[in-house]
Design an enzyme around this catalytic site. Structure first.
Site, short mmCIF file in Angstrom:
data_model
loop_
_atom_site.label_atom_id
_atom_site.label_comp_id
_atom_site.label_asym_id
_atom_site.label_seq_id
_atom_site.Cartn_x
_atom_site.Cartn_y
_atom_site.Cartn_z
N ALA A 70 0.53 -3.69 1.97
CA ALA A 70 0.61 -5.02 2.57
C ALA A 70 0.59 -4.86 4.09
O ALA A 70 0.93 -3.79 4.61
CB ALA A 70 1.87 -5.71 2.11
N GLY A 113 1.19 -1.94 -1.40
CA GLY A 113 0.31 -2.93 -2.00
C GLY A 113 -1.03 -2.34 -2.42
O GLY A 113 -1.69 -2.88 -3.32
N GLU A 116 -0.40 -1.01 -5.74
CA GLU A 116 -0.23 -2.19 -6.61
C GLU A 116 -1.58 -2.84 -6.92
O GLU A 116 -1.81 -3.31 -8.04
CB GLU A 116 0.72 -3.19 -5.94
N GLU A 136 7.80 1.40 0.18
CA GLU A 136 8.41 0.19 0.77
C GLU A 136 9.85 0.37 1.20
O GLU A 136 10.31 -0.28 2.14
CB GLU A 136 8.32 -0.98 -0.23
N1 DAK Z 1 -0.05 -2.71 7.71
C1 DAK Z 1 -0.52 -2.99 8.94
N2 DAK Z 1 -1.16 -2.08 9.70
C2 DAK Z 1 -1.32 -0.84 9.21
C3 DAK Z 1 -0.85 -0.48 7.92
C4 DAK Z 1 -0.19 -1.48 7.14
N3 DAK Z 1 0.27 -1.26 5.90
N4 DAK Z 1 -1.15 0.82 7.71
C5 DAK Z 1 -1.79 1.24 8.81
N5 DAK Z 1 -1.89 0.25 9.72
C6 DAK Z 1 -2.47 0.29 11.06
C7 DAK Z 1 -1.60 1.10 12.02
O1 DAK Z 1 -0.54 0.33 12.50
C8 DAK Z 1 -2.62 1.47 13.07
O2 DAK Z 1 -2.82 0.35 13.89
P1 DAK Z 1 -2.97 0.52 15.50
O3 DAK Z 1 -1.81 1.35 15.94
O4 DAK Z 1 -4.29 1.22 15.68
O5 DAK Z 1 -2.96 -0.89 16.02
C9 DAK Z 1 -3.90 1.67 12.26
O6 DAK Z 1 -3.70 0.99 11.02
C10 DAK Z 1 -4.16 3.12 11.95
O7 DAK Z 1 -2.99 3.64 11.37
P2 DAK Z 1 -2.58 5.18 11.53
O8 DAK Z 1 -2.83 5.64 12.94
O9 DAK Z 1 -1.21 5.32 10.99
O10 DAK Z 1 -3.67 5.88 10.58
P3 DAK Z 1 -3.62 7.28 9.84
O11 DAK Z 1 -4.99 7.44 9.25
O12 DAK Z 1 -3.07 8.35 10.74
O13 DAK Z 1 -2.55 7.10 8.63
C11 DAK Z 1 -1.59 5.96 6.71
C12 DAK Z 1 -2.86 6.30 7.53
C13 DAK Z 1 -2.03 5.02 5.60
C14 DAK Z 1 -0.99 7.23 6.10
C15 DAK Z 1 -0.52 5.31 7.66
O14 DAK Z 1 -1.16 4.31 8.44
C16 DAK Z 1 0.63 4.67 6.92
O15 DAK Z 1 1.56 5.36 6.47
N6 DAK Z 1 0.62 3.34 6.81
C17 DAK Z 1 1.72 2.55 6.23
C18 DAK Z 1 1.79 2.73 4.74
C19 DAK Z 1 2.88 1.88 4.15
O16 DAK Z 1 4.08 1.96 4.50
N7 DAK Z 1 2.51 1.03 3.19
C20 DAK Z 1 3.44 0.15 2.53
C21 DAK Z 1 3.35 -1.21 3.18
S1 DAK Z 1 4.55 -2.36 2.54
C22 DAK Z 1 6.87 -8.43 -0.75
C23 DAK Z 1 7.76 -7.43 -0.42
C24 DAK Z 1 7.31 -6.24 0.02
C25 DAK Z 1 5.96 -5.98 0.15
C26 DAK Z 1 5.09 -6.97 -0.18
C27 DAK Z 1 5.52 -8.17 -0.63
N8 DAK Z 1 7.34 -9.69 -1.19
C28 DAK Z 1 8.73 -9.98 -1.21
C29 DAK Z 1 6.41 -10.69 -1.66
C30 DAK Z 1 5.57 -4.71 0.73
C31 DAK Z 1 4.41 -4.18 0.47
C32 DAK Z 1 3.81 -3.04 1.16
O17 DAK Z 1 2.78 -2.64 0.76
#
Ligand code: DAK
Length: 262
Positions: A70, A113, A116, A136
């Site tokens: 997400a 997400g 998911e 998360e």
């Molecule tokens: N969201 C927004 N931006 C993201 C992102 C994300 N999930 N993942 C990466 N980006 C952005 C980074 O911020 C960066 O942006 P800038 O700094 O250039 O502006 C750009 O993408 C490149 O990221 P990286 O420099 O980190 O790229 P790498 O290739 O080095 O690494 C990576 C890729 C996928 C390993 C890393 O970016 C990463 O760990 N990303 C986060 C993964 C994560 O934590 N995913 C889980 C997200 S939470 C809900 C409750 C909860 C949720 C939903 C609903 N409800 C109650 C309805 C939560 C859901 C989730 O999925």
């Protein structure tokens, strides 16, 4: 090839006969699933879902990331009141309620997400480079688009707890061993092998395919007794289709069936 369908900002569409391939395209955010991307995806697929000439969807990302979850930047400042009032992410039900079968072709990261989304598809195939995880808790939240429910259904409580509580990722081989994905495929062959499976599925009677996937889903969503009865009743219902007559007659005549979706 037929390209009747418009691409949107984050969703690129390719059509090969009865198979629609959807590529998520938001590379600057690693395909983070913003609300805009979700709406584009659902709005693009909904009319295709109703089209009898479409037999299968393939959902994919880039060769380095399927989706990084997400959109954290979109979520970060939201209040409890906002997410509740918006029913944040309820829009994904528009994706899960599509009745055309969906295959996820996953290369690289499928996190949060993204994992998911792969699980919302009927089948997931993983390239050797695929990495799955539900990180998360590191953001102070829990999986919110079905992760606690679908992951547990697919891989069992032990592995689901391990992945969700530690936030670690698992590689493609572990994902296949655990039942999260159906096949592990070398990266270079991921799309060709997924397309071949999609073509195979799309060649069958669409009503029968839709019935089959709904019955399989019942196995996870309800009890066994109810699931068996539901399956039998749906099976009975297929005898009202011309495709059932055609499929069985073709077998008896030792020829390929000509399904019409009726
Ligand atoms: N969201 C927004 N931006 C993201 C992102 C994300 N999930 N993942 C990466 N980006 C952005 C980074 O911020 C960066 O942006 P800038 O700094 O250039 O502006 C750009 O993408 C490149 O990221 P990286 O420099 O980190 O790229 P790498 O290739 O080095 O690494 C990576 C890729 C996928 C390993 C890393 O970016 C990463 O760990 N990303 C986060 C993964 C994560 O934590 N995913 C889980 C997200 S939470 C809900 C409750 C909860 C949720 C939903 C609903 N409800 C109650 C309805 C939560 C859901 C989730 O999925």
């Amino acid at each position: 090839m037929n390209m009747n369908y418009a691409n949107t900002e984050y969703v690129k569409i390719d059509r090969q006969d009865r198979v629609i391939t959807v590529q998520l395209h938001r590379p600057e955010a690693r395909n983070a699933l913003s609300s805009a991307l979700m709406h584009e995806l659902v709005d693009t697929l909904r009319p295709l879902d109703q089209d009898p000439s479409v037999g299968c969807f393939v959902i994919t990302g880039s060769d380095r990331f399927f989706a990084a979850g997400a959109d954290i930047k979109e979520m970060a400042a939201k209040s409890h009141m906002q997410v509740t009032a918006e029913d944040y992410f309820a829009g994904w039900e528009g994706f899960t309620s599509l009745r055309t079968p969906k295959i996820a072709a996953v290369a690289g990261y499928a996190l949060g997400g993204g994992c998911e989304l792969a699980m919302m598809c009927d089948i997931a195939f993983a390239a050797e480079s695929a990495r799955f995880g539900q990180p998360e808790l590191a953001l102070g939240v829990i999986p919110g688009i079905g992760g606690t429910q679908r992951l547990t259904g697919l891989v069992g409580k032990a592995k689901a707890m391990d992945l969700i509580l530690t936030g670690r990722t698992m590689d493609a081989a572990e994902a296949e061993r655990s039942g999260l994905v159906a096949r592990v495929i070398p990266d270079a062959q991921l799309m060709a092998e997924t397309q071949a499976a999609a073509v195979q599925i799309a060649a069958y009677s669409k009503p029968a395919v839709m019935a089959a996937r709904e019955c399989v889903d019942r196995a996870l969503e309800g009890g066994l007794r109810e699931g068996l009865l539901y399956e039998r009743r749906v099976f009975h219902g297929l005898f009202a289709t011309k495709d059932q007559r055609e499929g069985m007659q073709a077998f008896l005549e030792k020829r390929a069936p000509r399904f019409t979706g009726r």
